[in-house]
Structures are given as structure tokens and as C-alpha cells.
Write a protein that holds these residues in place. Structure first.
Motif, mmCIF file in Angstrom:
data_model
loop_
_atom_site.group_PDB
_atom_site.id
_atom_site.type_symbol
_atom_site.label_atom_id
_atom_site.label_comp_id
_atom_site.label_asym_id
_atom_site.label_seq_id
_atom_site.Cartn_x
_atom_site.Cartn_y
_atom_site.Cartn_z
ATOM 1 N N TYR A 51 20.023 42.900 13.193
ATOM 2 C CA TYR A 51 20.860 41.866 12.585
ATOM 3 C C TYR A 51 21.596 42.469 11.394
ATOM 4 C CZ TYR A 51 17.208 41.147 8.996
ATOM 5 O OH TYR A 51 16.307 41.310 7.978
ATOM 6 N N LYS A 52 22.860 42.088 11.249
ATOM 7 C CA LYS A 52 23.715 42.659 10.220
ATOM 8 C C LYS A 52 23.522 41.949 8.876
ATOM 9 C CE LYS A 52 27.433 44.491 13.138
ATOM 10 N NZ LYS A 52 28.901 44.517 13.380
ATOM 11 N N THR A 53 23.643 42.746 7.813
ATOM 12 C CA THR A 53 23.599 42.193 6.468
ATOM 13 C C THR A 53 24.863 42.548 5.683
ATOM 14 O OG1 THR A 53 22.394 44.166 5.705
ATOM 15 C CG2 THR A 53 21.086 42.241 6.351
ATOM 16 N N THR A 54 25.847 43.092 6.384
ATOM 17 C CA THR A 54 27.106 43.432 5.713
ATOM 18 C C THR A 54 27.780 42.156 5.203
ATOM 19 O OG1 THR A 54 28.176 43.400 7.889
ATOM 20 C CG2 THR A 54 27.540 45.546 7.004
ATOM 21 N N GLY A 55 28.427 42.276 4.049
ATOM 22 C CA GLY A 55 29.107 41.138 3.461
ATOM 23 C C GLY A 55 28.241 40.303 2.560
ATOM 24 N N PHE A 87 23.493 50.828 4.820
ATOM 25 C CA PHE A 87 22.982 50.209 6.042
ATOM 26 C C PHE A 87 23.900 49.063 6.460
ATOM 27 C CE2 PHE A 87 19.070 51.809 3.972
ATOM 28 C CZ PHE A 87 18.568 52.596 5.000
ATOM 29 N N VAL A 88 24.154 48.963 7.752
ATOM 30 C CA VAL A 88 24.909 47.815 8.249
ATOM 31 C C VAL A 88 23.986 46.617 8.462
ATOM 32 C CG1 VAL A 88 26.676 49.227 9.346
ATOM 33 C CG2 VAL A 88 24.674 48.542 10.668
ATOM 34 N N GLY A 89 22.687 46.884 8.484
ATOM 35 C CA GLY A 89 21.715 45.818 8.674
ATOM 36 C C GLY A 89 20.336 46.386 8.946
ATOM 37 N N GLN A 90 19.493 45.584 9.569
ATOM 38 C CA GLN A 90 18.120 45.993 9.854
ATOM 39 C C GLN A 90 17.798 45.801 11.331
ATOM 40 O OE1 GLN A 90 15.358 45.485 6.284
ATOM 41 N NE2 GLN A 90 16.172 43.417 6.514
ATOM 42 N N GLU A 91 16.921 46.642 11.844
ATOM 43 C CA GLU A 91 16.332 46.400 13.153
ATOM 44 C C GLU A 91 14.925 45.880 12.904
ATOM 45 O OE1 GLU A 91 16.363 48.981 16.981
ATOM 46 O OE2 GLU A 91 14.353 49.242 16.107
ATOM 47 N N LEU A 92 14.727 44.600 13.167
ATOM 48 C CA LEU A 92 13.442 43.956 12.920
ATOM 49 C C LEU A 92 12.568 44.068 14.167
ATOM 50 C CD1 LEU A 92 11.634 42.346 11.056
ATOM 51 C CD2 LEU A 92 12.789 40.267 11.767
ATOM 52 N N ASN A 93 11.421 44.742 14.020
ATOM 53 C CA ASN A 93 10.450 44.914 15.105
ATOM 54 C C ASN A 93 9.263 43.985 14.849
ATOM 55 O OD1 ASN A 93 11.070 47.797 16.728
ATOM 56 N ND2 ASN A 93 11.960 47.640 14.681
ATOM 57 N N VAL A 134 13.205 28.603 13.592
ATOM 58 C CA VAL A 134 14.484 29.082 14.121
ATOM 59 C C VAL A 134 15.633 28.214 13.626
ATOM 60 C CG1 VAL A 134 15.834 29.395 16.238
ATOM 61 C CG2 VAL A 134 13.449 30.164 16.151
ATOM 62 N N GLU A 135 15.425 26.919 13.581
ATOM 63 C CA GLU A 135 16.485 25.999 13.163
ATOM 64 C C GLU A 135 16.790 26.091 11.669
ATOM 65 O OE1 GLU A 135 15.290 22.135 14.336
ATOM 66 O OE2 GLU A 135 15.403 22.551 16.498
ATOM 67 N N ASN A 136 15.811 26.533 10.876
ATOM 68 C CA ASN A 136 15.979 26.478 9.424
ATOM 69 C C ASN A 136 16.040 27.842 8.745
ATOM 70 O OD1 ASN A 136 15.579 23.415 8.492
ATOM 71 N ND2 ASN A 136 14.202 23.795 10.215
ATOM 72 N N ILE A 137 15.965 28.920 9.516
ATOM 73 C CA ILE A 137 15.998 30.252 8.927
ATOM 74 C C ILE A 137 17.405 30.575 8.426
ATOM 75 C CG2 ILE A 137 16.602 31.531 11.020
ATOM 76 C CD1 ILE A 137 13.953 32.600 8.466
ATOM 77 N N TRP A 138 17.509 31.475 7.453
ATOM 78 C CA TRP A 138 18.791 31.940 6.941
ATOM 79 C C TRP A 138 19.656 32.428 8.097
ATOM 80 C CZ3 TRP A 138 19.769 37.475 5.030
ATOM 81 C CH2 TRP A 138 21.040 37.570 4.438
ATOM 82 N N GLU A 139 20.908 32.051 8.107
ATOM 83 C CA GLU A 139 21.798 32.323 9.244
ATOM 84 C C GLU A 139 21.818 33.794 9.633
ATOM 85 O OE1 GLU A 139 26.515 31.754 10.511
ATOM 86 O OE2 GLU A 139 25.790 31.053 8.565
ATOM 87 N N LYS A 140 21.811 34.696 8.651
ATOM 88 C CA LYS A 140 21.869 36.125 8.940
ATOM 89 C C LYS A 140 20.627 36.601 9.706
ATOM 90 C CE LYS A 140 25.733 37.570 6.881
ATOM 91 N NZ LYS A 140 26.783 38.388 7.545
ATOM 92 N N LYS A 141 19.491 35.877 9.541
ATOM 93 C CA LYS A 141 18.245 36.276 10.199
ATOM 94 C C LYS A 141 17.943 35.449 11.437
ATOM 95 C CE LYS A 141 15.568 38.336 6.441
ATOM 96 N NZ LYS A 141 14.405 38.186 5.548
#
Length: 431
Positions: free
Chosen positions: A174-178, A188-194, A237-244
Motif C-alpha cells: 500500500y502506498k504512503t506517497t503524498g 519509500f513509495v509505501g509498505q508491503e504489509l505481511n 475494514v470499514e473504519n481503517i485509515w483509507e491508505k491502509k
């Protein structure tokens, strides 16, 4: 009052920290110091402070941060190895990250509310350490779980047994740019969450995670959460920060067969049948009976008495109807339904477990936990927690090598120690 006496002691501590604060780069210490000064002001005005932070919690955070407060070693980032990263086919760099997804018996997810971000809830996560000794994703998830909420793998939680095919891999970029975050500044353009899936293995954690978690930030880490709770994955899922949102949608999809498999394990009929205790293999039973008020002589006699039960599945196959026999092994003594969740049991006459001689009502609760000592084919345990006048008892039953193991843990109502006993039951033919 004790409150104002404690404030008096911490008044001078807060003053000293403020004098030393420029020497520390630990930003969480600023939060603690500010809160302490709030308590100090309340002390001066003889008022109780507002807000969720209690004085003991502040003291815990303060003293866990003392090395950082008075250290001259420089920036905290230099004390930890950098996170591992991956580079995709386009040359973009992603931080390798591990997420700890802890599930309870209801297949709910353990989440924490981020400090300073009211309403922002997520699971514990963090970077996978690089350096000379590189972490695995599982090691990183276990470490983050401990540092952020104080839970230990193979103690409070155990790795989920994955014996079914998952619809999607347990990882997602998921991207965190901006966002202007430090990740972006580091290239980093974002993170790979495992994701690493854990299952609750502790009755206190199952019933109320706020009573057993430690949110002070361990291993010298900055506190991440102000509160924890169990929540349904669809709500998260419905309430998590949009980027995540993307990695949590992946987690929700991947969990579907695992949640179904868990419910199937809980409905396994292995407990069905008549079980007789093999008293020669009991450990700690005499000590447990003495702790419940019996004399040593009576405890030794009772520990050797026949103990026979019939276990039958109820309509909901995860619930059990249990018939206990008298010492002759033939006369029914008590029949009880063990439903899932909280319930009350009414008993009559004398009870070794519950205490007293005139009967009464005891609050009880049933659920399932992951159990490391159980058969690998079905590593779960049925748990009954009883709140009695003499104390709290946890009765944990699981299958091992064709036998039913009963492990009881008793916490006295008037002492801080506990007594643990183990009993082995073997299948018995009905007469």
C-alpha cells in the motif's frame, strides 16, 4: 489522599525531567512530561485531572523511558537496525512490514487505538528489522506484538495452524506517497504489509484484553496505542485509515477459510463419550483441593475417588452437555449444559469447587482457546472460567493422544498466588 500524595512525589520528578528534556530525543517523553505537568497543576489546585491517563499509567510510561530521558547517545533511530526493503520491477522501494493479526474464539481481531488519533484503530505492525541479523516476518510480528501491546508469542498467543488453502496471499503493498510521512522522506513509495495470524491462548486476554495488555511501549519503543479491544474484521475494514484499507481487505478475505476452520475445530466431537479419571497420573490435585479449603487428609481421599463424566454435543456442536456421576460410577450426580459465553450455575448443598455448604449461584463463562499441548490435529482447548467465593478457577480441557486432559488453575480470592493441577481422563465403556 493517596492520589495527592503521589502527585507530590511526581511534582519534583516532572520539574527535573523538564530541565533535562533537551538532552532527550524521545518524543514520547514529551507526552509523559506534559501529562505529568497537568497532574502537577491539578495537585497544586487540589483537583482531579481530566482525561484517560491515570497516574500509575503515567508513572509506568515515565520510568520505562528513563534511559532515553537521560541518555546522551544521540538519535533513537541509530539504536535500531533499519527495516528491510524490497524493490519492485519499476525500481520503486517498499518498506517490508509485519502485521500481527490476533484472533479470539469469536474470530474477532485485536486492535488498538493510536495515541493522539482518536477513532484510529489498527492491528499491531512495524518494520521487519534488517542489519547483520535479519528478522523473519514471523519474528518481526512477534516482536511488534510484544513491544506495542505486551503480548508474548507461545504464551498469550500462538501461531494459527493454517491447514487449508487461502484465497489470497497474506501480504499486500500500500502506498504512503503524498502523506508527508517519514517513509516518503526516506524514499519509500509505501509498505508491503505481511500478515502473521495468531490465535488467543490466554483466558484473561480472551475475556478482556485491556486487563492483560501493556501499552507503555516495551523494548524502549514509543507507546503506540492508548486502548485495545476485540472487533469484528468487517468493522475494522470499514473504519481503517483509507491508505491502509487495501491490506485489511486482503486480511479479511484471507481469514474467511481460517475462521471457518476454527469453528469446525471447536465443533470437533472428540470429547464425546464417557471419561474416567486415572488418579495415578494426577499432578497437583491434592494441593489444589487444599487451596479450596479441604484438609490434607480429605484432599488425599478425594483426589483418589473415581471421577466419571459423560460428554455429549448439544444442538450447537460447540456446546456440551455433561453428566457427572457419583463415586460409584453409576448414580448421576449432576447434569449441566456448558453454553458458549457467560452463564450462571445454580448449585445445591456442599461444593468443593464453589465453596459453602448451602448452595448458591456462580458466574461462569465458556469459550475455546488455542492450546500448544493439544494434539496437532486439533490444537484447541475448551475453557470454563468460574468466579467463586473462594477464588477464580479456569478449567481447560483438550485432547492428547486419545486422552482427555484437564488442567485447572485456581487463583485465591485472598492471595496473589495460584495453584495448577493436571488430571488425565481415559475413555470408559458404559455399563
Amino acid at each position: 489522599s493517596h492520589y495527592f500524595a503521589n502527585c507530590y512525589c511526581m511534582y519534583f520528578t516532572a520539574h527535573y525531567i523538564i530541565d533535562q528534556q533537551p538532552r532527550s530525543s524521545d518524543q514520547s517523553a514529551l507526552v509523559v512530561t506534559t501529562s505529568l505537568m497537568n497532574h502537577r497543576a491539578c495537585f497544586i489546585n487540589h483537583q482531579q485531572p481530566s482525561g484517560p491517563a491515570s497516574l500509575p499509567a503515567l508513572a509506568h510510561q515515565l520510568f520505562s523511558k528513563m534511559p532515553a530521558l537521560f541518555s546522551t547517545s544521540g538519535d533513537a533511530e541509530t539504536q535500531h537496525p533499519p527495516s528491510q526493503s524490497i524493490t519492485d520491477e519499476n525500481g520503486s522501494k517498499w518498506r517490508l512490514c509485519a502485521g500481527a493479526a490476533v484472533l479470539n474464539s469469536k474470530n474477532q481481531l485485536l486492535i488498538g487505538e493510536r495515541i493522539g488519533k482518536s477513532g484510529s484503530w489498527q492491528a499491531p505492525q512495524g518494520g521487519v528489522d534488517g542489519g547483520p541479523k535479519q528478522e523473519t516476518v514471523i519474528e518481526a510480528a512477534s516482536r511488534e506484538l510484544y513491544e506495542e501491546v505486551g503480548l508474548k508469542s507461545n504464551h498469550h498467543v500462538i501461531l494459527e495452524k493454517i491447514d487449508c488453502e487461502l484465497p489470497v496471499p497474506l501480504k499486500c503493498k500500500y502506498k504512503t506517497t503524498g502523506t508527508g510521512s517519514w517513509l516518503e522522506k526516506e524514499g519509500f513509495v509505501g509498505q508491503e504489509l505481511n500478515w502473521v495470524i495468531f490465535r488467543c491462548a490466554n483466558s484473561n486476554l480472551e475475556r478482556d484484553p485491556s486487563q492483560i495488555t501493556n501499552l507503555a511501549g516495551l523494548n524502549g519503543e514509543t507507546p503506540e496505542f492508548s486502548a485495545v479491544r476485540w472487533e469484528n474484521i468487517d468493522w475494522v475494514v470499514e473504519n481503517i485509515w483509507e491508505k491502509k484499507a487495501k491490506p485489511y481487505r486482503v486480511l479479511e478475505e484471507a481469514l474467511q477459510p481460517l475462521m471457518k476452520r476454527w469453528d469446525e475445530r471447536c465443533a470437533d466431537p472428540s470429547f464425546t463419550g464417557r471419561w474416567a479419571r486415572d488418579a495415578s497420573r494426577s499432578v497437583g490435585v491434592v494441593e489444589g483441593l487444599i487451596a479450596r479449603g479441604l484438609s490434607e487428609e480429605k484432599a488425599k481421599i478425594k483426589a483418589k475417588e473415581p471421577y466419571i463424566q459423560d460428554w455429549q454435543q448439544h444442538r450447537d456442536k460447540r456446546e456440551w452437555s455433561v453428566l457427572t456421576y457419583d463415586i460409584d460410577g453409576e448414580t448421576p450426580r449432576r447434569e449441566l449444559l456448558y453454553p458458549l459465553g457467560d452463564f450462571e450455575e445454580v448449585f445445591e448443598g456442599e461444593s468443593t469447587l464453589f465453596g459453602g455448604t448451602d448452595g448458591g449461584v456462580v458466574k461462569r463463562s465458556c469459550f475455546y482457546l488455542a492450546e500448544m499441548d493439544a494434539d496437532d490435529s486439533n490444537p484447541i482447548a475448551h475453557v470454563t472460567v468460574s468466579e467463586t467465593p473462594r477464588g477464580r478457577e479456569e478449567s481447560l480441557r483438550y485432547m492428547k493422544n486419545g486422552e482427555l486432559i484437564l488442567r485447572r488453575t485456581f487463583w485465591h480470592s485472598w492471595r496473589s498466588d495460584k495453584v495448577v493441577s493436571t488430571e488425565v481422563f481415559v475413555k470408559s465403556e458404559r455399563t
